[in-house]
Scaffold this active site. Structure first.
Site, PDB file in Angstrom:
ATOM      1  CE1 TYR A 141      14.864 107.766  65.430  1.00 58.15           C
ATOM      2  CE2 TYR A 141      15.837 108.310  67.566  1.00 58.15           C
ATOM      3  CZ  TYR A 141      14.901 108.563  66.563  1.00 58.15           C
ATOM      4  OH  TYR A 141      14.035 109.619  66.694  1.00 58.15           O
ATOM      5  CG  ASP A 236      24.091 109.186  67.549  1.00 59.61           C
ATOM      6  OD1 ASP A 236      24.177 109.701  68.684  1.00 59.61           O
ATOM      7  OD2 ASP A 236      23.028 109.144  66.906  1.00 59.61           O
ATOM      8  CE  LYS A 264      17.882 109.940  73.906  1.00 63.33           C
ATOM      9  NZ  LYS A 264      18.105 109.281  72.629  1.00 63.33           N
TER      10      LYS A 264
HETATM   11  C1  LIG Z   1      17.842 109.920  71.235  1.00 62.48           C
HETATM   12  C2  LIG Z   1      18.851 109.756  70.163  1.00 62.48           C
HETATM   13  C3  LIG Z   1      19.038 110.718  69.162  1.00 62.48           C
HETATM   14  C4  LIG Z   1      18.117 111.876  68.977  1.00 62.48           C
HETATM   15  O1  LIG Z   1      18.149 112.756  70.037  1.00 62.48           O
HETATM   16  P1  LIG Z   1      16.877 113.722  70.272  1.00 62.48           P
HETATM   17  O2  LIG Z   1      17.313 114.592  71.392  1.00 62.48           O
HETATM   18  O3  LIG Z   1      15.726 112.827  70.578  1.00 62.48           O
HETATM   19  O4  LIG Z   1      16.680 114.468  68.999  1.00 62.48           O
HETATM   20  C5  LIG Z   1      20.088 110.548  68.283  1.00 62.48           C
HETATM   21  N1  LIG Z   1      20.903 109.495  68.375  1.00 62.48           N
HETATM   22  C6  LIG Z   1      20.754 108.551  69.318  1.00 62.48           C
HETATM   23  C7  LIG Z   1      21.719 107.425  69.376  1.00 62.48           C
HETATM   24  C8  LIG Z   1      19.712 108.638  70.231  1.00 62.48           C
HETATM   25  O5  LIG Z   1      19.528 107.668  71.119  1.00 62.48           O
END
Ligand SMILES: *Cc1c(COP(=O)(O)O)cnc(C)c1O
Length: 425
Positions: A141, A236, A264
């Site tokens: 994701y 990511d 985050k």
């Molecule tokens: C939460 C998340 C995102 C998206 O970040 P948002 O701030 O919710 O747009 C992208 N990649 C990973 C791995 C995530 O856990």
């Protein structure tokens, strides 16, 4: 007002009553809890009930809720104004801190969400390689970027809609997926598509199908294949960054990606994210380069202040060793009970992130995650919720331990989990 009434009212004005899908409790049933405040390891709902929080806003709160130093720093900052849309010193300061933690990053651009970071990194990869296709892993994701809502985890996995309406087929076709941890499939896809791929994007330790660990050597294989075929490797690290080590999974596993996405923890609970990498790629961004990317609130001073506070604290006195020791004790105690009672559940964990999977088979890719019993998970979730523990409301999510969780909090959690599981099984 009662929780159910709050939700009823919200439903009149917000689609599904929420602003992000998993919050609606669709995956576990029942009425979502409306939170009012948080302090340390605890959140309090609108009726004043207290919960030990393992969701922690989905990962950002490594120091728990409202750490005093951060609150003070923000109070001071807000008096200076909340946005200028012009360059500020703080952005450079923050960039320096990010680079200190992530040596693979020479230049970094700040954005406001993980989704934005990923979207921009993908565009940059396509721009500099002149290639169109993107490779991702099944169940990975990366926010709600059009191109990446293909076999996605998190909300996508939760609701069983791997593809969203509104994503044109023509675009989705440019995204190829490969199962995580499968060496053969990886080689096969690179043999077939390697020369057409702009980027391979993955969470080095997937956390959005629940926590799934990379098999030994898998990430090295990924690095060597992407190099061989001239494909940009995008890590990511929106969840893993600053959590699995100061320098994220790339430090922990000694792999250097070409681009890194952060979010985050970086924002300290405010909307701030970033992507970065070698200058030769990053300088392709406008205005120097030709890959467009922008944002009114990018590098927002309040968010930047929160990020600087967070990184200074992380870099100044790295909390990871103590946090992980505490987490390991917690997992050990939980695994003991699982073995003792022979519950058909399995704990996947790395560092301070974990998922309790309802199944006995190893969970090492999306397919094995999807075999888990979401109905049992829902019972577990509600059992824990009732007893004052707030977990991420879906089987396919990570839970987190913060520095604010005490050994005693964690022992209590094990006791509660035991009570709930004994009732279920
Ligand atoms: C939460 C998340 C995102 C998206 O970040 P948002 O701030 O919710 O747009 C992208 N990649 C990973 C791995 C995530 O856990």
């Amino acid at each position: 007002m009662k929780q159910s009434n709050l939700f009823k009212e919200a439903l009149k004005h917000l689609p599904s009553g929420v602003n992000s899908p998993v919050r609606a409790f669709g995956a576990v049933g029942g009425t979502p809890v409306f939170m009012k405040r948080g302090r340390g390891a605890f959140v309090y709902d609108e009726s004043g009930k207290r919960y030990l929080d393992f969701c922690l806003s989905w990962g950002p709160l490594i120091f728990g809720h409202a750490p005093a130093g951060l609150v003070k720093a923000l109070q001071r900052e807000v008096k200076n104004g909340t946005s200028f849309g012009a360059a500020t010193k703080k952005e450079t300061e923050l960039a320096q801190l990010i680079k200190k933690a992530f040596p693979s990053i020479e230049k970094v651009r700040l954005v406001s969400s993980g989704t934005e970071a990923v979207m921009s990194a993908i565009r940059l990869a396509r721009g500099v390689t002149g290639r169109k296709k993107i490779l991702k892993i099944e169940g990975g994701y990366h926010g709600h970027v059009d191109s990446l809502l293909v076999r996605a985890g998190s909300g996508g996995a939760t609701f069983g809609i791997p593809d969203s309406l509104g994503v044109p087929e023509e675009l989705a076709k440019l995204t190829i997926t490969v199962p995580f941890n499968h060496f053969e499939a990886l080689h096969e896809i690179f043999r077939r598509e390697g020369r057409r791929l702009a980027a391979f994007i993955l969470e080095p330790v997937p956390a959005n199908m629940g926590v799934v660990l990379p098999k030994p050597g898998y990430l090295k294989e990924v690095r060597s294949l992407t190099k061989k075929y001239g494909v940009l490797l995008i890590f990511d690290e929106v969840i893993t960054g600053f959590r699995l080590a100061q320098g994220g999974a790339q430090e922990r596993f000694s792999i250097e990606p070409d681009l890194t996405c952060l979010g985050k923890i970086l924002g300290g609970g405010l909307p701030l994210a970033a992507f970065g990498g070698k200058s030769k790629w990053m300088d392709e961004l406008v205005p120097e380069g030709k890959v467009y990317q922008a944002g009114t609130l990018s590098g927002n001073p309040l968010a930047a202040r929160a990020a600087i506070w967070t990184l200074q604290k992380l870099i100044g006195s790295p909390p990871t060793p103590a946090l992980e020791r505490k987490s390991e004790n917690f997992y050990g105690a939980l695994k003991d009970r699982i073995r003792h009672f022979r519950w058909p559940v399995r704990l996947n964990a790395l560092g301070s992130m974990f998922t309790i999977f309802f199944g006995t088979h190893p969970v090492d890719d999306f397919r094995s995650a999807q075999l888990c019993d979401t109905r049992l998970f829902a019972q577990f979730f509600h059992g824990a919720l009732e007893k004052g523990i707030y977990l991420a409301p879906s089987q396919f999510e990570a839970n987190f331990v913060s520095t604010a969780h005490t050994e005693q909090d964690l022992r209590r959690a094990v006791t509660v989990f035991e009570r709930v599981l004994r009732k279920i099984f």
